[in-house]
Every structure is written in C-alpha cells, then in structure tokens.
Design an enzyme around this catalytic site. Structure first.
Site, short mmCIF file in Angstrom:
data_model
loop_
_atom_site.label_atom_id
_atom_site.label_comp_id
_atom_site.label_asym_id
_atom_site.label_seq_id
_atom_site.Cartn_x
_atom_site.Cartn_y
_atom_site.Cartn_z
N GLY A 78 0.79 -1.21 0.00
CA GLY A 78 0.00 0.00 0.00
C GLY A 78 0.82 1.27 0.00
O GLY A 78 2.04 1.26 0.23
N TYR A 102 2.64 10.54 -6.37
CA TYR A 102 2.72 9.32 -7.16
C TYR A 102 3.67 9.56 -8.33
O TYR A 102 3.82 10.67 -8.81
CB TYR A 102 1.35 8.92 -7.69
CG TYR A 102 0.38 8.42 -6.65
CD1 TYR A 102 0.78 8.13 -5.35
CD2 TYR A 102 -0.97 8.23 -6.96
CE1 TYR A 102 -0.12 7.68 -4.40
CE2 TYR A 102 -1.88 7.77 -6.02
CZ TYR A 102 -1.45 7.50 -4.74
OH TYR A 102 -2.33 7.04 -3.80
N GLY A 141 -10.45 6.35 -4.87
CA GLY A 141 -11.01 6.78 -3.59
C GLY A 141 -11.71 8.13 -3.74
O GLY A 141 -11.40 8.92 -4.64
N LYS A 353 28.53 8.35 -41.52
CA LYS A 353 28.67 7.79 -40.17
C LYS A 353 30.04 8.18 -39.62
O LYS A 353 31.05 7.92 -40.26
CB LYS A 353 28.50 6.27 -40.21
CG LYS A 353 28.41 5.61 -38.83
CD LYS A 353 29.74 5.14 -38.29
CE LYS A 353 30.32 4.03 -39.12
NZ LYS A 353 31.64 3.57 -38.57
N HIS A 365 24.81 12.73 -54.06
CA HIS A 365 24.03 11.58 -54.55
C HIS A 365 24.64 10.25 -54.12
O HIS A 365 25.82 10.00 -54.33
CB HIS A 365 23.95 11.55 -56.09
CG HIS A 365 23.95 12.88 -56.75
ND1 HIS A 365 22.82 13.65 -56.85
CD2 HIS A 365 24.94 13.60 -57.33
CE1 HIS A 365 23.12 14.77 -57.48
NE2 HIS A 365 24.40 14.77 -57.77
N ALA A 382 28.77 11.17 -57.23
CA ALA A 382 27.72 10.17 -57.00
C ALA A 382 28.31 8.77 -56.93
O ALA A 382 29.17 8.39 -57.71
CB ALA A 382 26.70 10.25 -58.13
N ALA A 425 36.56 9.14 -62.29
CA ALA A 425 35.37 8.32 -62.10
C ALA A 425 35.69 6.85 -62.30
O ALA A 425 36.49 6.47 -63.15
CB ALA A 425 34.28 8.75 -63.08
#
EC number: 2.7.7.23
Length: 471
Positions: A78, A102, A141, A353, A365, A382, A425
């Site tokens: 309680g 509470y 209550g 990351k 891209h 890209a 490239a």
C-alpha cells in the site's frame, strides 16, 4: 525549498498497462513518466528527492542515477507502507515539510506544486491535499466534504465506500504535503483494517482530523491536470496532451509548426525562432535546433544540434552536429558521430557515419562516407564509397580540402587523399595509399572485346543449367 523533502512513489508494477515494463518507465514525449515527475519537482525548487522503488528498481536507478535518493519497498503493501520505507531518509529534527507524489502524474507541474506548498505553509496546516473532480472517477477513492461549508472531512477508498459515497466525483490526485515533524510517528500508526488489507496513506489525514489538526484539500481547476495513465488508452491521451502542450509552447516562442497534429517534438527539445517545422517530423531527445531553419517534412532528428539557417528535408539525423547553413536531404541519413561545418550539402540517398565534414563540402548523390574526414570545399561524386571495414576492424579515410572525387569511386581505407587531388570516375584506390596534393589518380582496366562471344557464352550457360536440372 531546502526545508522540503519530496517522496515519489514508483514501486508498483502497473498491471493494467499489461506490459513487461514498470508503469513509471513508460515514455511520454520521449521521457519516462518518472522523469517528468522528477523534473517537475526540481523546477518547483525542491532538491531533496527520495524515490521509493521496488519492482524493476534497476531500470529506475539506471535512468535517474544519482539525481535522487532511493528507498526500497520490497513488498507491495500500500501507499502508506511505501512512504514509510522512505521515513529513514527524512530528517524530522529540522522541521519543514514532506511532499508526497505518485510517480505517474506528469501533469502536476511545478506551478501546481508551488501553489500547494504555498497554501499549506500559509494555512499552517498539518496536511494539504491536491484533489480533482473527474467525469468518471472509476474505482478511485473519494473525497468527503461538508455539504454546507465544503470543508474537508476525509476520504474513503472505493472498495470501502457506500453507494452514496461512490457517486462523489472528487478524488485525491496522489499529491499531498505534510508537516515533517512527527510524520514518521503518523505512518507507524497506520493499520490494514480495510477491504484491500493495505496500509493506506489517506489514513494519515484521518488520524490528523481525529486529533483536531488542520487538513485542507485544494481542488484542481482542470480535470486534465489529474490525468495519470493506468492503461494504454490513457497513456495515448496523456501523450497527445503533452505533445500538444510542447508544440504550443514552441509556437508561442516564435516557431512555425505547419501541422501540430502531425508533428512530434520531445519535451527537452530546443528550437530557435522563425524556424519552420513541416508535417510528419519527429524531433527526439535533447535536440537543439537554431533559428531560421526549415525542418521536414518527413524528417527524424535524434539528440542532435542543427545550427542556424539549415534545411533538413525528408532525412534522418542521429546524434550529430549540423553547422550553420547546411542542407541535408532529401533522403539523406546522418548516423551517430557526424560533424558538419557550415554550408555543407548532403543530398539524395547519401549516408554518413562518424564523418567530419568541412565547410562547403558537397556530397549530393548515393554516397557512403564512414569514419572519414573531408576537408573544406571537397566534392564527393555520385556513388562514392569509403570502404572502411574489413570484417574485423574499421579504418579511416582522409580527404583533403578542395579534393574532387569522381563518380563511382571506391576508397579502400585506410587512405589519404591530398588537398586538391582529383580521382577519376570509376576508380578503386587503396588501401594504405597516400595520394599527394593536386595529384590526378586514374585507375582503369583495359576493355577486352570479343566479337560474337556473347551468343556462345549464353548457350554454355543454358547447357550448364539443363545439366544441373537433369533435363
């Protein structure tokens, strides 16, 4: 308020949630319920906070850490029994008061806490309760008052109430202030002579009333302030209300939110004025967004800093720093550990990351830059990939200022590309290669042409397939 100890009750399971997670750790607007309670109490000026823990106490301790002190209720007997477990941490020799709350009523904010404490002190009351009238008080209550004067007469638990008492709509919110002197002695007088066989905290004010001491009950103006989620339906109601309050606070502080009903901003987020938030945007954790930004639509930002004048569109930013004037997206992903200096551009389907990106870098891209440092003004073509992982270890890529990386280039880390270097490239270069400043790198394989060979090769493949299938 150094003379007040706050005791927060967080030991119960919360079975109506039907969850493996203790109720007070269920999140609301990005923060567990108990976190809202602790923050509200601190904002009200209370520093001495005791949290009564029991079920899954390790989760609460891990989250709150040393911000509070702890008492343990090993057996759930309680609310009165729960507060009694904290009695040893309450110094009654110095006077003052005890606030009991509470751990699941997040809308009892600092203003309400201050108001209750102020009324308690001014009235020199032995106890002061915060109550509310609910349209449907259910099995809570009930508060008993004198019909003629409205004076507080006591309370009764629902299971012990008469049919007439059950028609009362006023309930105790789970918040009360008590005079600290003699508080432990009162708790030790509680008994279990009730329908549930528990030690009820409300019995404390029954004892005080019997002794002729002053006990008062302050009624909340709004039923919504008493919302303490007990199941998933009430949790969703609380979430909606809290997010509405958060959005309105930002809008009143100069932030434009195009559609507040479709924008989700956590409690601890900070946003500068004249920033515009478009729909279906989620801003989590302790994110800080500067002024004059455009965020969204369909964007997620987690525990990051986005400086002044940035655009983040249809993208995900996690635990990263985005410098002034950067453009992110659409469809870009900044994973944890990225740092972008000003005016960088990270475009469609680029993923970064642990990347440190210099001022004015362009990566527009379909590229992946992981564990990399890119100097100011570099251009990433890209399809550029930093191959940073060999299955066992991660390796770094260093790209100098003003370097130009062509399309479909594979940089096998560890590798260093000097300032102003140009990689043609389609080249695959590295690992353990240091390219000098202003160098041109061309990696090509000589094209081999065999006329007429395609038909015979296809026939060989068909024969192999037929033999394998046994046809």
């Amino acid at each position: 308020m150094s003379d007040i100890t706050a005791v927060l009750l967080a030991a119960g399971h919360g079975t109506r949630m039907k969850s493996d997670l203790i109720k007070v750790m269920h999140p609301l607007a990005g923060k567990p319920m108990i976190g809202h309670i602790v923050d509200n109490v601190r904002r009200a000026g209370l520093e001495d906070i005791v949290v009564v823990v029991g079920y899954q106490q390790e989760r609460i301790r891990e989250y709150l850490g040393d911000r509070v002190r702890y008492a343990v209720q090993s057996e759930q007997l309680g609310t009165g029994h729960a507060v009694l477990q904290a009695a040893g941490l309450i110094d009654e020799t110095e006077g003052g008061h005890v606030l009991v709350m509470y751990g699941d009523n997040p809308f009892i904010g600092p203003e309400l806490i201050e108001r209750l404490i102020r009324a308690h002190v001014e009235a020199d009351a032995a106890a002061s309760l915060l109550t509310a009238e609910l349209a449907d008080p259910g099995a809570l209550g009930r508060i008993l008052r004198d019909p003629a004067t409205g004076a507080f007469l006591g309370s009764v638990e629902y299971k012990d109430a008469t049919p007439e008492q059950r028609r009362i709509r006023e309930i105790w919110t789970g918040v009360a202030v008590f005079r600290r002197a003699g508080f432990t002695a009162l708790l030790n007088r509680l008994d279990r002579n009730n329908a549930q066989g528990e030690y009820y905290l409300p019995q404390v004010w029954e004892i005080l009333l019997q002794r002729g001491e002053k006990v008062q009950a302050l009624l909340l103006a709004s039923e919504e302030d008493a919302l303490a989620p007990n199941d998933r339906v009430e949790l969703a109601r609380a979430e909606a209300r809290l997010r509405r309050q958060i959005n309105e606070r930002h809008m009143r502080n100069g932030v434009t939110i195009i559609n507040p009903d479709a924008t989700y901003i956590d409690e601890d987020v900070e946003i500068g004025r004249d920033t515009v938030i478009w729909p279906f945007t989620f801003i989590h954790g302790k994110t800080v967004i500067g002024p004059h930004c455009k965020i969204g639509p369909m964007t997620t930002i987690v525990s990051s800093t986005v400086a002044e004048g940035c655009v983040v569109e249809q993208s995900v930013v996690e635990e990263s720093y985005v410098g002034p004037g950067c453009r992110i997206g659409p469809m870009a992903h900044l994973r944890p550990g990225c740092e972008l200096e000003g005016a960088a551009e990270i475009g469609n389907y680029a993923e970064l990351k642990k990347a440190k990106v210099g001022r004015g870098v362009k990566c527009h891209h379909h590229s992946y830059l992981g564990d990399a440092t890119i100097g100011a003004g570099a251009n990433i073509g890209a399809g550029t990939i930093t191959a940073n992982y060999n299955g066992v270890e991660k390796f770094r890529t260093e790209i100098g200022s003003g370097a130009f990386i062509g399309t479909n280039v594979n940089l096998i880390a560890p590798i260093t590309v000097g300032d102003g270097a140009l990689i043609a490239a389609g080249s695959t270069v590295g690992p353990r290669l240091e390219i000098p400043a202003d160098a041109l790198v061309v990696e090509r394989a000589q094209a081999v042409i065999k006329e007429g060979r395609a038909a015979s090769l296809k026939e060989a493949w068909r024969q192999r397939k037929m033999n394998r299938e046994g046809t």
